[in-house]
Motif scaffolding. Structure first.
Motif, PDB file in Angstrom:
ATOM      1  N   ARG A   1       0.813  -1.216   0.000  1.00 58.45           N
ATOM      2  CA  ARG A   1       0.000   0.000   0.000  1.00 58.45           C
ATOM      3  C   ARG A   1       0.854   1.278   0.000  1.00 58.45           C
ATOM      4  O   ARG A   1       0.321   2.368  -0.155  1.00 58.45           O
ATOM      5  CB  ARG A   1      -0.927   0.017   1.222  1.00 58.45           C
ATOM      6  CG  ARG A   1      -2.027  -1.040   1.188  1.00 58.45           C
ATOM      7  CD  ARG A   1      -3.172  -0.563   0.298  1.00 58.45           C
ATOM      8  NE  ARG A   1      -4.199  -1.550   0.114  1.00 58.45           N
ATOM      9  CZ  ARG A   1      -5.335  -1.601   0.802  1.00 58.45           C
ATOM     10  NH1 ARG A   1      -5.569  -0.748   1.763  1.00 58.45           N
ATOM     11  NH2 ARG A   1      -6.222  -2.521   0.519  1.00 58.45           N
ATOM     12  N   ALA A   2       2.151   1.153   0.167  1.00 59.58           N
ATOM     13  CA  ALA A   2       3.010   2.337   0.216  1.00 59.58           C
ATOM     14  C   ALA A   2       2.907   3.215  -1.034  1.00 59.58           C
ATOM     15  O   ALA A   2       2.862   4.439  -0.909  1.00 59.58           O
ATOM     16  CB  ALA A   2       4.458   1.939   0.480  1.00 59.58           C
TER      17      ALA A   2
ATOM     18  N   TYR B   1       0.485   3.980  -2.700  1.00 59.85           N
ATOM     19  CA  TYR B   1      -0.770   4.730  -2.700  1.00 59.85           C
ATOM     20  C   TYR B   1      -0.823   5.790  -1.615  1.00 59.85           C
ATOM     21  O   TYR B   1      -1.789   6.532  -1.519  1.00 59.85           O
ATOM     22  CB  TYR B   1      -1.957   3.769  -2.553  1.00 59.85           C
ATOM     23  CG  TYR B   1      -1.935   2.689  -3.588  1.00 59.85           C
ATOM     24  CD1 TYR B   1      -2.131   2.980  -4.933  1.00 59.85           C
ATOM     25  CD2 TYR B   1      -1.677   1.371  -3.237  1.00 59.85           C
ATOM     26  CE1 TYR B   1      -2.076   1.991  -5.900  1.00 59.85           C
ATOM     27  CE2 TYR B   1      -1.628   0.377  -4.197  1.00 59.85           C
ATOM     28  CZ  TYR B   1      -1.832   0.693  -5.519  1.00 59.85           C
ATOM     29  OH  TYR B   1      -1.770  -0.286  -6.473  1.00 59.85           O
ATOM     30  N   SER B   2       0.192   5.818  -0.768  1.00 55.49           N
ATOM     31  CA  SER B   2       0.224   6.837   0.277  1.00 55.49           C
ATOM     32  C   SER B   2       0.680   8.159  -0.338  1.00 55.49           C
ATOM     33  O   SER B   2       1.099   8.220  -1.493  1.00 55.49           O
ATOM     34  CB  SER B   2       1.150   6.410   1.413  1.00 55.49           C
ATOM     35  OG  SER B   2       2.469   6.312   0.959  1.00 55.49           O
ATOM     36  N   CYS B   3       0.607   9.192   0.429  1.00 56.75           N
ATOM     37  CA  CYS B   3       0.967  10.528  -0.052  1.00 56.75           C
ATOM     38  C   CYS B   3       2.462  10.599  -0.379  1.00 56.75           C
ATOM     39  O   CYS B   3       3.295  10.343   0.492  1.00 56.75           O
ATOM     40  CB  CYS B   3       0.613  11.557   1.013  1.00 56.75           C
ATOM     41  SG  CYS B   3       1.035  13.241   0.554  1.00 56.75           S
TER      42      CYS B   3
ATOM     43  N   THR C   1       4.679  12.510   1.965  1.00 57.64           N
ATOM     44  CA  THR C   1       4.909  11.967   3.308  1.00 57.64           C
ATOM     45  C   THR C   1       5.058  10.453   3.253  1.00 57.64           C
ATOM     46  O   THR C   1       4.200   9.714   3.720  1.00 57.64           O
ATOM     47  CB  THR C   1       3.753  12.344   4.269  1.00 57.64           C
ATOM     48  OG1 THR C   1       2.529  11.866   3.706  1.00 57.64           O
ATOM     49  CG2 THR C   1       3.665  13.834   4.503  1.00 57.64           C
ATOM     50  N   PRO C   2       6.151   9.933   2.686  1.00 57.68           N
ATOM     51  CA  PRO C   2       6.347   8.484   2.644  1.00 57.68           C
ATOM     52  C   PRO C   2       6.486   7.923   4.065  1.00 57.68           C
ATOM     53  O   PRO C   2       6.800   8.655   5.009  1.00 57.68           O
ATOM     54  CB  PRO C   2       7.644   8.326   1.852  1.00 57.68           C
ATOM     55  CG  PRO C   2       8.364   9.613   2.048  1.00 57.68           C
ATOM     56  CD  PRO C   2       7.303  10.667   2.168  1.00 57.68           C
ATOM     57  N   TRP C   3       6.286   6.638   4.207  1.00 62.56           N
ATOM     58  CA  TRP C   3       6.310   6.011   5.529  1.00 62.56           C
ATOM     59  C   TRP C   3       7.628   6.221   6.253  1.00 62.56           C
ATOM     60  O   TRP C   3       7.688   6.237   7.477  1.00 62.56           O
ATOM     61  CB  TRP C   3       5.977   4.520   5.440  1.00 62.56           C
ATOM     62  CG  TRP C   3       6.969   3.700   4.661  1.00 62.56           C
ATOM     63  CD1 TRP C   3       6.888   3.356   3.347  1.00 62.56           C
ATOM     64  CD2 TRP C   3       8.186   3.127   5.141  1.00 62.56           C
ATOM     65  NE1 TRP C   3       7.977   2.609   2.974  1.00 62.56           N
ATOM     66  CE2 TRP C   3       8.791   2.453   4.064  1.00 62.56           C
ATOM     67  CE3 TRP C   3       8.828   3.114   6.377  1.00 62.56           C
ATOM     68  CZ2 TRP C   3       9.997   1.775   4.192  1.00 62.56           C
ATOM     69  CZ3 TRP C   3      10.027   2.441   6.499  1.00 62.56           C
ATOM     70  CH2 TRP C   3      10.601   1.785   5.417  1.00 62.56           C
TER      71      TRP C   3
ATOM     72  N   THR D   1       8.764  -2.569   2.719  1.00 67.34           N
ATOM     73  CA  THR D   1       7.573  -1.816   3.083  1.00 67.34           C
ATOM     74  C   THR D   1       7.009  -2.333   4.396  1.00 67.34           C
ATOM     75  O   THR D   1       6.996  -3.541   4.637  1.00 67.34           O
ATOM     76  CB  THR D   1       6.483  -1.900   1.995  1.00 67.34           C
ATOM     77  OG1 THR D   1       5.363  -1.097   2.405  1.00 67.34           O
ATOM     78  CG2 THR D   1       6.014  -3.321   1.771  1.00 67.34           C
TER      79      THR D   1
ATOM     80  N   MET E   1       3.948  -1.640   4.873  1.00 67.09           N
ATOM     81  CA  MET E   1       2.558  -1.431   4.491  1.00 67.09           C
ATOM     82  C   MET E   1       2.030  -2.542   3.576  1.00 67.09           C
ATOM     83  O   MET E   1       1.192  -2.302   2.720  1.00 67.09           O
ATOM     84  CB  MET E   1       2.409  -0.062   3.808  1.00 67.09           C
ATOM     85  CG  MET E   1       2.808   1.094   4.712  1.00 67.09           C
ATOM     86  SD  MET E   1       2.771   2.687   3.910  1.00 67.09           S
ATOM     87  CE  MET E   1       1.017   2.921   3.711  1.00 67.09           C
TER      88      MET E   1
END
Length: 116
Positions: free
Chosen positions: A30-31, A33-35, A38-40, A105, A107
């Motif tokens: 899901r990483a 699809y994140s912003c 602001t990565p994890w 990841t 995520m």
């Protein structure tokens, strides 16, 4: 990621679900699809601008490591504390790099169901 030397690849997770009798309905990282702003791994990069984020910046990590070393020398922190601090710093750098390269990841999402 710090204490997971035998962490499984995504395909191995899916295979383990199937081997355990689950039907894999979906699975994905899901990483992506994140912003993107602001990565994890952003908190580990030390690029924030809030005053409380000084500890994540290279100079803050260096100072923290040295302070832990002083506390260890004066017997406030247990022996080996600075070595742990050093290892965690190396892990943070590796996690950031792995995130940038998209080879790790935290995520990974999977949705499975146990057939009746």
């Amino acid at each position: 990621g710090d204490a997971l030397p035998d962490i499984a690849y995504a395909r191995e997770v899916d295979e383990a679900l199937v081997a355990a009798g689950f039907e894999v309905l979906s699975s994905e990282d899901r990483a992506p699809y994140s912003c993107p702003e602001t990565p994890w791994y952003l908190p580990l990069q030390g690029k924030g601008h809030h005053p409380r984020e000084w500890r994540q910046k290279p100079v803050g990590r260096w100072l923290t490591n040295k302070a832990v070393g002083v506390l260890e020398k004066v017997k406030v922190a247990p022996e080996g504390s600075q070595a742990v601090s050093t290892m965690l710093e190396a892990a943070a750098q590796a996690l950031v790099r792995a995130g940038e390269l998209e080879i790790f990841t935290p995520m990974y999402f999977f949705h499975g169901r146990k057939p009746e």
